[in-house]
Scaffold this motif. Sequence first.
Motif, short mmCIF file in Angstrom:
data_model
loop_
_atom_site.label_atom_id
_atom_site.label_comp_id
_atom_site.label_asym_id
_atom_site.label_seq_id
_atom_site.Cartn_x
_atom_site.Cartn_y
_atom_site.Cartn_z
N ASN A 62 -23.56 -17.93 80.50
CA ASN A 62 -23.44 -18.97 79.59
C ASN A 62 -22.66 -18.88 77.92
O ASN A 62 -24.03 -18.62 76.89
N ILE A 63 -21.89 -19.67 77.51
CA ILE A 63 -21.21 -19.32 76.20
C ILE A 63 -21.29 -20.24 75.54
O ILE A 63 -20.30 -20.88 75.99
N ILE A 64 -21.44 -20.16 74.22
CA ILE A 64 -21.07 -21.99 73.53
C ILE A 64 -20.78 -21.60 72.02
O ILE A 64 -21.22 -20.63 71.47
N ILE A 65 -18.99 -21.76 72.53
CA ILE A 65 -18.56 -20.86 71.08
C ILE A 65 -18.53 -22.41 69.78
O ILE A 65 -18.01 -23.59 70.75
N CYS A 66 -18.59 -22.32 68.87
CA CYS A 66 -18.93 -23.30 67.60
C CYS A 66 -18.49 -22.42 66.43
O CYS A 66 -18.33 -22.05 65.92
N CYS A 67 -16.58 -22.81 66.18
CA CYS A 67 -16.19 -22.70 65.41
C CYS A 67 -14.66 -23.30 64.98
O CYS A 67 -14.97 -24.24 66.32
N ARG A 68 -13.60 -23.09 64.32
CA ARG A 68 -12.43 -24.31 64.16
C ARG A 68 -10.97 -23.21 65.28
O ARG A 68 -11.66 -22.91 65.62
N GLY A 69 -10.26 -24.06 64.89
CA GLY A 69 -8.69 -24.41 65.31
C GLY A 69 -8.44 -23.13 65.64
O GLY A 69 -8.16 -22.15 65.90
N GLN A 70 -8.25 -22.18 64.17
CA GLN A 70 -7.90 -21.19 63.22
C GLN A 70 -8.54 -19.91 64.22
O GLN A 70 -8.53 -18.68 63.38
N ASP A 71 -9.98 -20.04 64.22
CA ASP A 71 -10.64 -18.68 65.52
C ASP A 71 -10.48 -18.51 67.09
O ASP A 71 -11.36 -17.77 67.57
N ILE A 72 -9.94 -19.74 67.35
CA ILE A 72 -10.10 -19.38 68.45
C ILE A 72 -9.67 -18.53 69.47
O ILE A 72 -10.31 -17.82 70.28
N GLU A 73 -8.56 -17.95 68.60
CA GLU A 73 -7.94 -17.31 69.64
C GLU A 73 -8.26 -15.34 69.75
O GLU A 73 -8.62 -14.78 70.04
N SER A 74 -8.73 -15.41 68.01
CA SER A 74 -10.23 -13.79 67.60
C SER A 74 -10.64 -14.05 68.36
O SER A 74 -11.09 -13.14 69.35
N TYR A 75 -11.61 -15.40 68.79
CA TYR A 75 -12.64 -15.10 69.52
C TYR A 75 -12.33 -15.04 71.21
O TYR A 75 -13.45 -14.04 71.71
N ALA A 76 -10.95 -15.71 71.46
CA ALA A 76 -11.15 -15.32 72.99
C ALA A 76 -10.73 -13.43 73.75
O ALA A 76 -10.62 -12.53 73.89
N ASN A 77 -9.75 -12.75 71.94
CA ASN A 77 -9.50 -11.76 72.05
C ASN A 77 -10.61 -10.90 72.36
O ASN A 77 -11.07 -9.95 72.72
N ILE A 78 -11.87 -11.06 71.60
CA ILE A 78 -13.46 -10.32 71.60
C ILE A 78 -14.04 -10.10 72.10
O ILE A 78 -14.22 -9.33 73.24
N LEU A 79 -14.31 -12.03 73.64
CA LEU A 79 -14.53 -12.00 74.73
C LEU A 79 -14.33 -11.75 75.68
O LEU A 79 -14.70 -11.19 76.34
N GLY A 80 -13.01 -12.09 75.17
CA GLY A 80 -11.88 -11.42 76.71
C GLY A 80 -13.05 -9.86 77.64
O GLY A 80 -12.59 -10.46 78.99
N GLU A 81 -13.06 -9.56 77.90
CA GLU A 81 -13.54 -8.35 78.44
C GLU A 81 -14.73 -7.80 78.79
O GLU A 81 -14.91 -7.81 80.16
N TYR A 82 -15.59 -9.65 78.52
CA TYR A 82 -16.52 -9.46 79.21
C TYR A 82 -16.49 -10.50 80.20
O TYR A 82 -17.86 -11.11 80.36
N ILE A 83 -15.88 -11.35 80.22
CA ILE A 83 -15.71 -12.82 80.70
C ILE A 83 -14.71 -12.65 82.12
O ILE A 83 -13.84 -11.74 82.33
#
Length: 359
Positions: free
Chosen positions: A79-100
């Motif tokens: 259960n992951i809640i991402i609270c961020c700006r639009g410019q951070d979406i891609e980088s957070y997807a890159n950081i979290l991708g291997e755990y999802i």
Amino acid sequence: MSEDNYLIVGGGDAGLATAVHLSSQGNRVDLFSRRYSSIAKTKIVRSTGVFSPGNYPIATCSNQIQEIAAANDGQLSKNIIICCRGQDIESYANILGEYINSQTNILLICSSRFSGRVFCKVLQRKFGILERQLPAVGDVNNSPFASRGNADDQVAINKFKNQFQVAAQNSEMTERIVATYQSSFKNMRPASSSLEINLEKCNDIFHVPLIIASLTRWELGENYNIYRDIGPRTADLIGDFDSDRLAIAKALGFPNLSDMYDYFKTAYGTTGPSLYEHIHQIKALDNATIRNPHHRYLSEEIPFGAFPLQVLARLVGVDTPFLDCCITLGSKFIDEPLNWTAEFLEFDTQWLNAQLTYH
């Protein structure tokens, strides 16, 4: 009180408020912030607002996602809640991708339009995740609460919105998101489709005209309250911007989309015949001062809110004179490129027809 595990991604106002809210309910909360936070040492978030005042425990806080995973047997919470700006979406997807994985339930508290779609596209493009293997990714039309951070470990929750809506990639995924999060967010309601959610988003509708009307003050970096230092005609600019959004929605088969009057009434319980009156009834905005010339009210709302809306308008052939004017003027005062194009978002008639079928 039953305990669930949550990972909050983002240490800004919304992230800290979400951490307080979930921790106050007795849940285990991990916090990932790319900036160093003193919470990493104290394991405490301080809440000073009207709602849930006090100190609330955080199980783990780090600016290294691997450290949070290591504290949880090499995994992240599903259960992951991402609270961020639009410019951070891609980088957070890159950081979290291997755990999802396909069992992950992601709630995106982000005012940018189509942030959920961008998040999924990064997972597909970089990690080779097939569409059927994607997690449930819920986009919201609004933040659950009005909050303001006072330090890297302190936040004030000033008001819970009466209602906010959520939708994921399809109805089954939306049901999963609601089943996962509605017990913690009683003001959550399901929407009919992700397209509806992204048409309902209106932070850019609210903020951009007010900044455009005060660009000199904004550029010079003055500290001022954009909601209070205005007159009725400036407030009416919000309605002009909103007319373009509603025209796009009508062309897409959403003739009854909420206008800004309904938005204020639903979220804040305001009343009155003018937008000026509605805005001045929102007490949570009394101390909402912007403090720097790179505030997200332009740097996020233009490239990741208004511009994708314009892209959608071009796809369906709707003229948007006020929206176009705001983007033309506002983009002169920001450094963010307008990258969320139709090609980047993979907007085409096939995608549009699928969205309308879902609706």
